[in-house]
Motif scaffolding. Structure first.
Motif, mmCIF file in Angstrom:
data_model
loop_
_atom_site.group_PDB
_atom_site.id
_atom_site.type_symbol
_atom_site.label_atom_id
_atom_site.label_comp_id
_atom_site.label_asym_id
_atom_site.label_seq_id
_atom_site.Cartn_x
_atom_site.Cartn_y
_atom_site.Cartn_z
ATOM 1 N N ARG A 23 0.831 -1.211 0.000
ATOM 2 C CA ARG A 23 0.000 0.000 0.000
ATOM 3 C C ARG A 23 0.860 1.254 0.000
ATOM 4 N N VAL A 24 2.084 1.119 0.485
ATOM 5 C CA VAL A 24 3.005 2.252 0.596
ATOM 6 C C VAL A 24 4.401 1.758 0.202
ATOM 7 N N PRO A 25 5.325 2.660 -0.083
ATOM 8 C CA PRO A 25 6.689 2.204 -0.409
ATOM 9 C C PRO A 25 7.445 1.743 0.826
ATOM 10 N N VAL A 26 8.587 1.116 0.579
ATOM 11 C CA VAL A 26 9.553 0.805 1.644
ATOM 12 C C VAL A 26 10.641 1.867 1.597
ATOM 13 N N VAL A 27 11.002 2.391 2.758
ATOM 14 C CA VAL A 27 12.107 3.352 2.836
ATOM 15 C C VAL A 27 13.129 2.821 3.839
ATOM 16 N N ILE A 28 14.350 2.645 3.390
ATOM 17 C CA ILE A 28 15.420 2.173 4.275
ATOM 18 C C ILE A 28 16.461 3.277 4.431
ATOM 19 N N PHE A 29 16.820 3.544 5.681
ATOM 20 C CA PHE A 29 17.845 4.538 5.965
ATOM 21 C C PHE A 29 19.173 3.805 6.175
ATOM 22 N N ALA A 30 20.077 3.963 5.239
ATOM 23 C CA ALA A 30 21.380 3.296 5.335
ATOM 24 C C ALA A 30 22.261 3.821 4.215
ATOM 25 N N ASP A 31 23.568 3.749 4.412
ATOM 26 C CA ASP A 31 24.417 4.058 3.265
ATOM 27 C C ASP A 31 24.444 2.810 2.361
ATOM 28 N N GLU A 32 25.029 2.965 1.193
ATOM 29 C CA GLU A 32 24.944 1.869 0.226
ATOM 30 C C GLU A 32 25.614 0.600 0.739
ATOM 31 N N THR A 33 26.708 0.773 1.481
ATOM 32 C CA THR A 33 27.413 -0.414 1.999
ATOM 33 C C THR A 33 26.535 -1.174 2.991
ATOM 34 N N LEU A 34 25.916 -0.429 3.921
ATOM 35 C CA LEU A 34 25.031 -1.086 4.894
ATOM 36 C C LEU A 34 23.846 -1.732 4.194
ATOM 37 N N LEU A 35 23.297 -1.022 3.218
ATOM 38 C CA LEU A 35 22.118 -1.543 2.505
ATOM 39 C C LEU A 35 22.459 -2.856 1.801
ATOM 40 N N ASP A 448 29.227 -3.617 12.813
ATOM 41 C CA ASP A 448 29.959 -2.406 13.148
ATOM 42 C C ASP A 448 28.979 -1.304 13.565
ATOM 43 N N VAL A 449 28.933 -1.028 14.872
ATOM 44 C CA VAL A 449 27.979 -0.029 15.371
ATOM 45 C C VAL A 449 28.320 1.364 14.852
ATOM 46 N N GLU A 450 29.614 1.602 14.584
ATOM 47 C CA GLU A 450 30.036 2.931 14.121
ATOM 48 C C GLU A 450 29.351 3.275 12.789
ATOM 49 N N ALA A 451 29.317 2.288 11.889
ATOM 50 C CA ALA A 451 28.721 2.520 10.570
ATOM 51 C C ALA A 451 27.225 2.806 10.695
ATOM 52 N N VAL A 452 26.577 2.085 11.616
ATOM 53 C CA VAL A 452 25.140 2.273 11.831
ATOM 54 C C VAL A 452 24.862 3.685 12.348
ATOM 55 N N VAL A 453 25.647 4.116 13.320
ATOM 56 C CA VAL A 453 25.450 5.434 13.920
ATOM 57 C C VAL A 453 25.744 6.540 12.901
ATOM 58 N N GLU A 454 26.785 6.343 12.126
ATOM 59 C CA GLU A 454 27.119 7.354 11.124
ATOM 60 C C GLU A 454 25.994 7.492 10.096
ATOM 61 N N ALA A 455 25.421 6.360 9.713
ATOM 62 C CA ALA A 455 24.324 6.405 8.740
ATOM 63 C C ALA A 455 23.106 7.107 9.324
ATOM 64 N N ALA A 456 22.807 6.831 10.606
ATOM 65 C CA ALA A 456 21.667 7.498 11.259
ATOM 66 C C ALA A 456 21.892 9.001 11.299
ATOM 67 N N ASP A 457 23.129 9.401 11.581
ATOM 68 C CA ASP A 457 23.476 10.820 11.642
ATOM 69 C C ASP A 457 23.375 11.457 10.256
ATOM 70 N N ARG A 458 23.962 10.797 9.267
ATOM 71 C CA ARG A 458 23.959 11.357 7.904
ATOM 72 C C ARG A 458 22.550 11.402 7.317
ATOM 73 N N ALA A 459 21.724 10.423 7.686
ATOM 74 C CA ALA A 459 20.349 10.403 7.172
ATOM 75 C C ALA A 459 19.513 11.506 7.804
ATOM 76 N N GLY A 460 19.976 12.025 8.952
ATOM 77 C CA GLY A 460 19.224 13.064 9.651
ATOM 78 C C GLY A 460 18.244 12.517 10.666
ATOM 79 N N LEU A 461 18.282 11.194 10.917
ATOM 80 C CA LEU A 461 17.360 10.588 11.884
ATOM 81 C C LEU A 461 17.667 11.067 13.301
ATOM 82 N N ALA A 462 18.958 11.121 13.630
ATOM 83 C CA ALA A 462 19.386 11.528 14.971
ATOM 84 C C ALA A 462 20.822 12.021 14.864
ATOM 85 N N ARG A 463 21.170 12.910 15.774
ATOM 86 C CA ARG A 463 22.507 13.508 15.717
ATOM 87 C C ARG A 463 23.443 12.779 16.681
ATOM 88 N N ARG A 464 24.655 12.481 16.188
ATOM 89 C CA ARG A 464 25.632 11.811 17.042
ATOM 90 C C ARG A 464 26.137 12.796 18.101
#
Lengths: 476, 126
Positions: A23-35, A448-464
């Motif tokens: 009914r709606v799209p899927v949106v994933i927040f991640a950099d290409e490597t994580l995705l 790697d938690v660092e990559a996850v946190v960096e992606a969250a920060d870069r996506a704008g979800l939350a600030r490190r």
């Protein structure tokens, strides 16, 4: 994961358009490597969620998303009751309101380092952890219902912690709308002697040092400075939450057909929000949230007792307490209107942006604190919700690193004794009743938690905001 | 964690799946059959029955603080009667690794294989 179906909306935001039953799209927040590193099941499960009745805007997945049961872990989805929206036991998970709270010791880490061994031993003796452990309390039926209605507020009333703690807990420490009468006797029986217990698996209690500050202003608002010592507690609603999840998952899976809901996966078990079973689940699930809040409050008290003995100069105020397996009614902008929607976060943390009225006054301008758990040997992170995040995924962020391999594989690669020795050589003291459990939870078994946190920060979800490194780890 | 039981009958496969459940927590060979617990459940189909059976075992493990090393199951028309033998958790001897939270519907299957044997499996959340 095959990412050919996704188009990038930004370097850390990818959309898969709605097709078929979606009914709606899927949106994933991640950099290409994580995705690319994500399991194909994440795409499949997020697409299944996108097909559920009443879902609005998109089926979201956070940067730490991985294969879950029905919903992906790291999944966020909101449902509109006016559009036939559903509530899903599978969308919350078994460990209802599992979460992390962080206490500031009021000390620098070198003060802790001086008594590290003694502190580790005392915490291990005082905190019930692991399979079969029980707490000091045995809850009779009346006390059980009071706990399920009162949450952390109930625990404070019994002398576990201070009233000041409550304003630093989501929902003020007491989830409204809890209905203890909707919680089965089996669930209550499982919780009877488990209050104030840590559990096992990925749950932990850590004494940590603030190793890096990434945002000085927000860190100051949270009371954090480089070199500080903090305590983090990660656990949930214990046997009670597991039993509620088990029972409602089954009931919703069986009753879905009567609500004319076709489930592509039984783990997506859900019911219309306004149905009898849907309302019953919400009452029970909110009671389980209170159980988790009360549990972490009692553990906080035990930690304070140990510190009062070992480091009497420590104060241990609560910085904040966040849950990451919940369904809550929240007011969000949907299109051009503000609406009350049912936001499911499974392995995802609420991360409201600056100024949100649900954030305690002292932290409001900084944004909601978000705690990202690491593993015994890797860092944890403190993040803060952003204004941008409110429009990205209902003010949500990731919750941890996620496993990179099975417990079997970890057990094959590492010995518990070896992990304890290796971490001790790095200055991290691990205390656990189970060496096998330690091996299964080896730091190398996590992503790697660092990559996850960096992606969250870069996506704008939350600030490190800050990076925390472990000094002492009590594992179940 | 996945659990998979195989047996000459569906009931034996259920028994072996429960033994695999114990093995998630500890080595069943280190558990002594000192006490017996009776269990019963029923479900609309055999797959749901497997989940119910494993969840009934998890409930007993959690509330009695025991581990089981031996199971006996009888099945009839999606109804199960079972027995489990075990003892109280001994942290030193059993070194229990992790608590099972609940049996799930993921990778859930109960079927007769081409060779005539039975398979019963699902993923258990820990």
């Amino acid at each position: 994961m095959d990412i050919s179906g996704f188009k990038p909306l930004s370097p850390c935001q990818w959309e898969m358009p709605a097709t078929g039953a979606m009914r709606v799209p899927v949106v994933i927040f991640a950099d290409e490597t994580l995705l690319r590193a994500m399991d194909d099941k994440v795409r499949e499960q997020a697409a299944n969620v996108a097909a559920l009745p009443g879902i609005i805007e998109a089926s979201y997945a956070m940067p730490d998303a991985h294969w879950g049961y029905g919903f992906p872990i790291g999944g966020v989805a909101a449902f509109d009751p006016e559009e036939g929206g559903v509530v899903s036991a599978g969308g919350v998970g078994f460990d209802i309101s599992c979460g992390v709270r962080c206490l500031h010791t009021g000390l620098q880490w070198d003060a802790v380092k001086a008594v590290q061994e003694r502190l580790a031993d005392r915490l291990f003796r005082r905190i019930p952890a692991g399979v079969g452990s029980t707490g000091e309390l045995t809850l009779m039926p009346q006390a059980m219902d009071a706990m399920l209605a009162g949450g952390a507020r109930w625990a404070v009333g019994l002398g576990y912690g201070d009233a000041a703690d409550l304003e630093r807990i989501e929902e003020g420490g007491q989830m409204a709308g809890a209905e203890p009468g909707r919680v089965s006797l089996h669930a209550k029986q499982r919780q009877r002697d488990e209050m104030g217990t840590l559990g096992s698996g990925n749950h932990y209690l850590e004494v940590q040092r603030v190793a890096e500050i990434h945002d000085e202003a927000i860190a100051a608002a949270f009371g954090l400075a480089r070199g500080d010592a903090v305590v983090s507690i990660h656990c949930g609603s214990r046997g009670l939450g597991h039993q509620i999840g088990t029972e409602f998952l089954r009931e919703m899976a069986v009753s879905a057909a009567t609500h004319r809901i076709a489930l592509p996966d039984r783990e997506l078990a859900c019911a219309p929000i306004d149905s009898e079973v849907g309302q019953r689940y919400l009452g029970a699930m909110r009671a389980a949230i209170n159980c988790a809040l009360a549990n972490r409050q009692i553990l906080t008290h035990l930690v304070r007792e140990v510190f009062a003995d070992v480091l009497p100069q420590a104060r241990l105020p609560l910085i904040y307490d966040v849950s990451h397996n919940t369904c809550r009614v929240e007011r969000h902008r949907v299109g051009r209107h503000m609406k009350h929607v049912y936001v499911h976060r499974k392995g995802a943390t609420r991360a409201f942006g600056p100024g949100h009225p649900d954030i305690p006054a002292a932290l409001r301008e900084a944004g909601q604190p978000v705690f990202i758990g690491g593993s015994m040997g890797t860092a944890s992170y403190v993040l803060a919700g952003t204004a941008q995040g409110m429009s990205l995924a209902y003010g949500s962020a990731c919750h941890g690193a996620g496993r990179a391999m099975s417990r079997h594989e970890a057990l094959r690669r590492w010995s518990g004794r070896g992990v304890v020795a290796e971490l001790a050589a790095r200055g991290i003291l691990v205390r656990s009743p189970s060496l096998r459990g330690v091996a299964e939870e080896a730091p190398g078994a996590y992503k790697d938690v660092e990559a996850v946190v960096e992606a969250a920060d870069r996506a704008g979800l939350a600030r490190r905001v800050a990076k925390l490194e472990p000094l002492v780890c009590v594992k179940g | 964690m996945g659990v998979r039981g195989r047996g000459g009958t569906c009931a034996e496969a259920f028994e072996q799946a429960a033994l695999a459940l114990t093995a998630i927590v500890a080595d069943p060979r280190q558990v002594h059959p000192l006490e017996r617990v009776e269990l019963a459940c029923e479900a609309p189909d055999d797959e749901l029955l497997l989940v119910d059976w494993l969840n009934a075992v998890i409930y007993e493990m959690d509330t009695r603080h025991v581990l089981f090393c031996r199971y006996r199951v009888s099945l009839a028309c999606h109804r199960l009667r079972g027995e489990a033998w075990g003892e109280s958790v001994d942290v030193r001897r059993h070194s229990p690794a992790v608590e099972p939270k609940g049996a799930t519907y993921t990778a859930l299957a109960v079927r007769r294989e081409a060779d005539g044997s039975w398979l019963a499996q699902c993923v258990v959340d820990v």
